[in-house]
Write an enzyme that holds these catalytic residues in place. Structure first.
Site, mmCIF file in Angstrom:
data_model
loop_
_atom_site.group_PDB
_atom_site.id
_atom_site.type_symbol
_atom_site.label_atom_id
_atom_site.label_comp_id
_atom_site.label_asym_id
_atom_site.label_seq_id
_atom_site.Cartn_x
_atom_site.Cartn_y
_atom_site.Cartn_z
ATOM 1 N N GLY A 14 33.008 52.128 33.475
ATOM 2 C CA GLY A 14 32.738 50.751 33.092
ATOM 3 C C GLY A 14 32.388 49.947 34.319
ATOM 4 O O GLY A 14 31.741 50.452 35.233
ATOM 5 N N CYS A 15 32.823 48.729 34.374
ATOM 6 C CA CYS A 15 32.534 47.843 35.497
ATOM 7 C C CYS A 15 33.108 48.416 36.793
ATOM 8 O O CYS A 15 34.278 48.771 36.859
ATOM 9 C CB CYS A 15 33.133 46.475 35.219
ATOM 10 S SG CYS A 15 32.951 45.320 36.582
ATOM 11 N N PHE A 16 32.287 48.484 37.833
ATOM 12 C CA PHE A 16 32.777 49.069 39.089
ATOM 13 C C PHE A 16 33.801 48.199 39.790
ATOM 14 O O PHE A 16 34.555 48.684 40.617
ATOM 15 C CB PHE A 16 31.645 49.469 40.037
ATOM 16 C CG PHE A 16 30.554 48.466 40.302
ATOM 17 C CD1 PHE A 16 30.759 47.100 40.346
ATOM 18 C CD2 PHE A 16 29.275 48.936 40.534
ATOM 19 C CE1 PHE A 16 29.729 46.217 40.614
ATOM 20 C CE2 PHE A 16 28.229 48.063 40.812
ATOM 21 C CZ PHE A 16 28.460 46.696 40.838
ATOM 22 N N TRP A 17 33.880 46.924 39.457
ATOM 23 C CA TRP A 17 34.920 46.074 40.055
ATOM 24 C C TRP A 17 36.300 46.602 39.688
ATOM 25 O O TRP A 17 37.219 46.589 40.500
ATOM 26 C CB TRP A 17 34.796 44.636 39.590
ATOM 27 C CG TRP A 17 33.533 43.929 39.977
ATOM 28 C CD1 TRP A 17 32.639 44.274 40.960
ATOM 29 C CD2 TRP A 17 33.013 42.746 39.373
ATOM 30 N NE1 TRP A 17 31.609 43.378 40.996
ATOM 31 C CE2 TRP A 17 31.811 42.426 40.031
ATOM 32 C CE3 TRP A 17 33.455 41.940 38.335
ATOM 33 C CZ2 TRP A 17 31.047 41.309 39.687
ATOM 34 C CZ3 TRP A 17 32.694 40.836 37.994
ATOM 35 C CH2 TRP A 17 31.503 40.517 38.668
#
Length: 179
Positions: A14-17
């Site tokens: 998902g979001c790399f953050w």
């Protein structure tokens, strides 16, 4: 890698953050870089292009780890339990192929270990695991403002609503693996 114990792993959940924030907490992880991989367009993709969903890239992290401290298998288990590997091209509200669950293996040994972990983890989920397993092609580091995003933006809405709960789960499940 000059040190024989240092290896790399490239995954997207998902979001790399989120994944960057998680793996920055793990003992033995030396470096985490947010970036893009798995695409099929020439050149260096931008965040805006990735978000269009047209490049084929996934948001990923590439981490460097010390295998004398933590193994590739242990890191994969943390990865598989830190996101939902049963949702195709989606994590929470983030939707699109750029948010797919993916393991990009660097060599045949990583591929073999990943296949075993995916098989073993299947019984822990009600739905089928849809995590893609692919050879690593090019990895492109994301723009500078994406690097260490959570550390620099903890009070931002997405961080408090999405990333902080994932870190709380990590602390509960893997306290012995934390820095």
């Amino acid at each position: 890698m000059a040190d024989k114990n240092l290896h790399q792993m490239t995954v997207g959940g998902g979001c790399f953050w989120c994944t960057e924030a998680i793996f920055n907490q793990i003992k033995g992880v030396e470096k985490v870089v947010s970036g893009y991989s798995g695409g099929n367009v020439p050149g260096i993709p931008t965040y805006r292009e990735i978000c269009s969903g047209l490049t084929g890239h996934a948001e990923v992290i590439q981490l460097t780890f010390d295998s004398s401290v933590i193994t590739f298998e242990e890191l994969l288990i943390i990865f598989m339990t830190s996101h939902d590997p049963t949702t195709l091209n989606r994590q929470g509200a983030d939707r699109g192929t750029q948010y797919r669950s993916v393991i990009f293996y660097h060599n045949e040994k990583q591929k073999e270990v990943a296949e075993i972990v995916l098989k073993e983890m299947a019984s822990h989920y009600e739905n089928s695991i849809v995590t893609e397993l692919s050879p690593l092609g090019k990895f492109h580091p994301a723009e500078d403002y994406h690097q260490d995003y959570y550390a620099k933006n903890q009070s931002q809405g997405y961080c408090t609503a999405v990333i902080s709960p994932k870190l709380a789960k990590l602390r509960k499940m893997y306290s012995e693996k934390l820095k």
